[in-house]
Design a protein around this motif. Structure first.
Motif, PDB file in Angstrom:
ATOM      1  N   GLN A  48       0.806  -1.233   0.000  1.00  0.00           N
ATOM      2  CA  GLN A  48       0.000   0.000   0.000  1.00  0.00           C
ATOM      3  C   GLN A  48       0.832   1.272   0.000  1.00  0.00           C
ATOM      4  O   GLN A  48       0.343   2.349  -0.303  1.00  0.00           O
ATOM      5  N   TYR A  49       2.121   1.143   0.332  1.00  0.00           N
ATOM      6  CA  TYR A  49       3.004   2.301   0.359  1.00  0.00           C
ATOM      7  C   TYR A  49       3.796   2.467  -0.939  1.00  0.00           C
ATOM      8  O   TYR A  49       4.633   3.344  -1.055  1.00  0.00           O
ATOM      9  N   GLY A  50       3.562   1.568  -1.907  1.00  0.00           N
ATOM     10  CA  GLY A  50       4.256   1.635  -3.189  1.00  0.00           C
ATOM     11  C   GLY A  50       5.578   0.906  -3.240  1.00  0.00           C
ATOM     12  O   GLY A  50       6.280   0.958  -4.238  1.00  0.00           O
ATOM     13  N   GLU A  51       5.938   0.201  -2.154  1.00  0.00           N
ATOM     14  CA  GLU A  51       7.193  -0.575  -2.135  1.00  0.00           C
ATOM     15  C   GLU A  51       6.991  -1.855  -2.954  1.00  0.00           C
ATOM     16  O   GLU A  51       6.043  -2.602  -2.716  1.00  0.00           O
ATOM     17  N   GLU A  52       7.887  -2.095  -3.906  1.00  0.00           N
ATOM     18  CA  GLU A  52       7.778  -3.258  -4.790  1.00  0.00           C
ATOM     19  C   GLU A  52       8.780  -4.339  -4.435  1.00  0.00           C
ATOM     20  O   GLU A  52       9.915  -4.054  -4.076  1.00  0.00           O
ATOM     21  N   SER A  53       8.348  -5.575  -4.586  1.00  0.00           N
ATOM     22  CA  SER A  53       9.246  -6.718  -4.437  1.00  0.00           C
ATOM     23  C   SER A  53      10.021  -6.895  -5.736  1.00  0.00           C
ATOM     24  O   SER A  53       9.634  -6.348  -6.774  1.00  0.00           O
ATOM     25  N   PRO A  54      11.097  -7.673  -5.703  1.00  0.00           N
ATOM     26  CA  PRO A  54      11.728  -8.046  -6.980  1.00  0.00           C
ATOM     27  C   PRO A  54      10.817  -9.037  -7.711  1.00  0.00           C
ATOM     28  O   PRO A  54       9.868  -9.568  -7.128  1.00  0.00           O
ATOM     29  N   TRP A  55      11.093  -9.274  -8.982  1.00  0.00           N
ATOM     30  CA  TRP A  55      10.337 -10.287  -9.730  1.00  0.00           C
ATOM     31  C   TRP A  55      10.583 -11.662  -9.112  1.00  0.00           C
ATOM     32  O   TRP A  55      11.679 -11.947  -8.629  1.00  0.00           O
ATOM     33  N   SER A  56       9.571 -12.505  -9.139  1.00  0.00           N
ATOM     34  CA  SER A  56       9.714 -13.875  -8.651  1.00  0.00           C
ATOM     35  C   SER A  56      10.650 -14.657  -9.564  1.00  0.00           C
ATOM     36  O   SER A  56      11.006 -14.194 -10.654  1.00  0.00           O
ATOM     37  N   ASP A  57      11.031 -15.850  -9.124  1.00  0.00           N
ATOM     38  CA  ASP A  57      11.756 -16.756 -10.017  1.00  0.00           C
ATOM     39  C   ASP A  57      10.850 -17.076 -11.204  1.00  0.00           C
ATOM     40  O   ASP A  57       9.628 -17.182 -11.047  1.00  0.00           O
ATOM     41  N   PRO A  58      11.411 -17.242 -12.390  1.00  0.00           N
ATOM     42  CA  PRO A  58      10.577 -17.524 -13.558  1.00  0.00           C
ATOM     43  C   PRO A  58       9.998 -18.934 -13.519  1.00  0.00           C
ATOM     44  O   PRO A  58      10.615 -19.869 -13.009  1.00  0.00           O
ATOM     45  N   LEU A  59       8.788 -19.059 -14.058  1.00  0.00           N
ATOM     46  CA  LEU A  59       8.118 -20.353 -14.210  1.00  0.00           C
ATOM     47  C   LEU A  59       7.991 -20.608 -15.702  1.00  0.00           C
ATOM     48  O   LEU A  59       7.369 -19.823 -16.421  1.00  0.00           O
TER      49      LEU A  59
END
Length: 96
Positions: A48-59
């Motif tokens: 909700q604060y705009g903090e993004e995770s890195p992309w997940s491992d690819p599937l």
């Protein structure tokens, strides 16, 4: 939580942010590829604060999945489509 999907598609490479979802709530998304082939998909999250995770491992996925017809009768019908009108008539589906 919001989620963004990486589809590895030439036309729509990523989705828009999808959500909001409550923490722990299951989120899902779908996509249709125009071309069959091998693709990798990934997802990332944003709070909700705009903090993004890195992309997940690819599937890795393959589109479309081939379905094998195992029934000899269905294989026969697939190889002889001209028999469908006759079969419809025999089982009374011809409408007459």
């Amino acid at each position: 939580m919001y989620y963004k999907w990486y589809w590895n598609d030439k036309i729509n490479e990523t989705s828009d942010w999808i959500g909001p979802y409550n923490s722990g709530e299951t989120a899902d998304a779908s996509h249709i590829w125009d071309e069959k082939g091998e693709y990798v998909i990934k997802v990332k999250a944003k709070d909700q604060y705009g903090e993004e995770s890195p992309w997940s491992d690819p599937l890795a996925i393959s589109m479309p999945k081939n379905k094998e017809i195992n029934s000899p009768f269905l294989r026969f019908l697939e190889n002889h489509p001209h028999l469908f009108p006759l079969l419809r008539y025999i089982v009374g589906l011809s409408g007459s």
